[in-house]
Design a protein around this motif. Structure first.
Motif, PDB file in Angstrom:
ATOM      1  N   GLN A  60       0.731  -1.276  -0.095  1.00  0.00           N
ATOM      2  CA  GLN A  60       0.138  -0.088   0.021  1.00  0.00           C
ATOM      3  C   GLN A  60       0.886   1.422   0.001  1.00  0.00           C
ATOM      4  OE1 GLN A  60      -3.118  -0.642  -0.290  1.00  0.00           O
ATOM      5  NE2 GLN A  60      -2.579  -2.822  -0.348  1.00  0.00           N
ATOM      6  N   HIS A  61       0.389   2.280  -0.779  1.00  0.00           N
ATOM      7  CA  HIS A  61       1.025   3.690  -0.776  1.00  0.00           C
ATOM      8  C   HIS A  61       0.118   4.565  -0.519  1.00  0.00           C
ATOM      9  CE1 HIS A  61       3.630   7.143  -2.040  1.00  0.00           C
ATOM     10  NE2 HIS A  61       2.509   7.539  -2.708  1.00  0.00           N
ATOM     11  N   VAL A  62       0.347   5.340   0.470  1.00  0.00           N
ATOM     12  CA  VAL A  62      -0.570   6.391   0.881  1.00  0.00           C
ATOM     13  C   VAL A  62       0.178   7.542   0.670  1.00  0.00           C
ATOM     14  CG1 VAL A  62      -1.862   7.602   3.044  1.00  0.00           C
ATOM     15  CG2 VAL A  62      -1.726   5.001   2.812  1.00  0.00           C
ATOM     16  N   PRO A  63      -0.382   8.519  -0.298  1.00  0.00           N
ATOM     17  CA  PRO A  63       0.373   9.814  -0.694  1.00  0.00           C
ATOM     18  C   PRO A  63       0.146  10.764   0.602  1.00  0.00           C
ATOM     19  CG  PRO A  63      -1.833   9.739  -1.615  1.00  0.00           C
ATOM     20  CD  PRO A  63      -1.670   8.212  -1.102  1.00  0.00           C
ATOM     21  N   GLU A  64       1.275  11.776   0.467  1.00  0.00           N
ATOM     22  CA  GLU A  64       1.336  12.493   1.881  1.00  0.00           C
ATOM     23  C   GLU A  64       0.101  13.467   1.817  1.00  0.00           C
ATOM     24  OE1 GLU A  64       2.266  15.769   4.158  1.00  0.00           O
ATOM     25  OE2 GLU A  64       1.892  16.027   1.875  1.00  0.00           O
ATOM     26  N   THR A  65      -0.575  13.738   0.549  1.00  0.00           N
ATOM     27  CA  THR A  65      -1.818  14.624   0.532  1.00  0.00           C
ATOM     28  C   THR A  65      -2.920  13.885   1.506  1.00  0.00           C
ATOM     29  OG1 THR A  65      -2.220  13.784  -1.550  1.00  0.00           O
ATOM     30  CG2 THR A  65      -1.119  15.794  -1.501  1.00  0.00           C
ATOM     31  N   ALA A  66      -2.904  12.626   1.323  1.00  0.00           N
ATOM     32  CA  ALA A  66      -4.015  11.982   1.907  1.00  0.00           C
ATOM     33  C   ALA A  66      -3.642  12.130   3.324  1.00  0.00           C
ATOM     34  CB  ALA A  66      -4.164  10.467   1.415  1.00  0.00           C
ATOM     35  N   VAL A  67      -2.394  11.848   3.821  1.00  0.00           N
ATOM     36  CA  VAL A  67      -2.080  11.935   5.268  1.00  0.00           C
ATOM     37  C   VAL A  67      -2.507  13.301   5.969  1.00  0.00           C
ATOM     38  CG1 VAL A  67      -0.220  11.612   6.976  1.00  0.00           C
ATOM     39  CG2 VAL A  67      -0.356  10.220   4.999  1.00  0.00           C
TER      40      VAL A  67
END
Length: 214
Positions: A120-127
Motif C-alpha cells: 500500500q502507498h498512501v500519498p502525503e496529501t492523504a495523510v
C-alpha cells in the motif's frame, strides 16, 4: 467422495469433520444452548449458521495459504488452531466476524494481510488531509484537560504538530487500505469455492435463512 467435504477450495477438500471439530472446540459451541425444546427450529437454524460460519473461517485460512504460496511468502509456522482464540469485539465490529476470526486464528491470513500492507502507498496529501479533518484526534493532553472543543476554534498549541503524528497517520491509513485489499482479495478468491449443501456462506442470498453479517 465430494459428499464427505464441506467445501472444495481449488480442488483442495475441506473435510466436514474438520468443520465439526472446529465447532466443537471453540467458543461458539454453547451459542445455541439457549434454544429450548419448544424452539427446535431456531436451534437448528442457529446450528446451521454456526456451521457455515466455521466453514468460512477454515476456507479463508486455506485460501490464504494458497495465496501465500503463490506470492512466495514463507510457509506459515502453524495451522489454523481448532481452539478459538479471543477475537476483540472492536475487530468484529470493524471487519465482520468471519474475517476477524480468520485473522485471529490463521497465520496464513495474517501473513497475507502483512504482505498486502507492504504494497500500500498512501500519498502525503492523504495523510495531511486526514490530519486536517480529524483535529479532535490530535488534541494535546493539556487541551483535553481544559475541555477544548475541537469542533470550534482550536489554537495551534492545543493540537499535536503534524510532523509529530504524520508517521502514525500514514501507518494507520496503510493498515486500513490493506484491510480493504484483503476484503477484495477474499471476495475474488472464494468465488470459485464449491460448498456442500448446508455449508454455504451464511450470507448467501440463495439460502432461505441467510444472514448479511460477515
Amino acid at each position: 467422495m465430494r459428499e464427505e467435504y464441506a467445501a472444495l477450495v481449488r480442488d483442495h477438500p475441506i473435510p466436514k469433520q474438520h468443520v465439526a471439530t472446529f465447532l466443537s472446540t471453540n467458543a461458539l459451541r454453547g451459542a445455541g444452548n439457549c434454544a429450548t425444546s419448544h424452539d427446535g427450529a431456531a436451534h437448528a437454524r442457529r446450528h446451521r449458521q454456526q456451521r457455515r460460519w466455521a466453514t468460512q473461517v477454515i476456507v479463508t485460512d486455506e485460501l490464504a495459504r494458497q495465496a501465500c504460496t503463490e506470492r512466495g511468502l514463507p510457509p506459515p509456522d502453524d495451522v489454523l488452531p481448532m481452539r478459538l482464540l479471543t477475537v476483540p469485539e472492536t475487530d468484529i465490529a470493524d471487519l465482520g466476524s468471519i474475517i476477524a476470526a480468520a485473522l485471529a486464528h490463521s497465520p496464513a491470513a495474517r501473513a497475507l494481510l502483512a504482505d498486502l500492507e507492504r504494497e500500500q502507498h498512501v500519498p502525503e496529501t492523504a495523510v495531511r488531509d486526514y490530519y486536517d479533518r480529524n483535529q479532535d484526534r490530535f488534541l494535546t493532553p493539556d487541551a483535553l484537560r481544559r475541555g477544548v472543543d475541537p469542533f470550534n476554534t482550536v489554537e495551534p498549541s492545543d493540537v499535536h504538530p503534524y510532523e509529530h503524528v504524520e508517521d502514525g497517520i500514514s501507518q494507520q491509513l496503510r493498515h486500513a487500505a490493506a484491510h480493504r485489499a484483503f476484503f477484495d482479495w477474499l471476495d475474488q478468491a472464494r468465488a470459485d469455492v464449491v460448498y456442500a449443501e448446508g455449508y454455504e456462506h451464511p450470507g448467501d442470498p440463495s439460502q432461505p435463512d441467510h444472514e448479511h453479517r460477515h
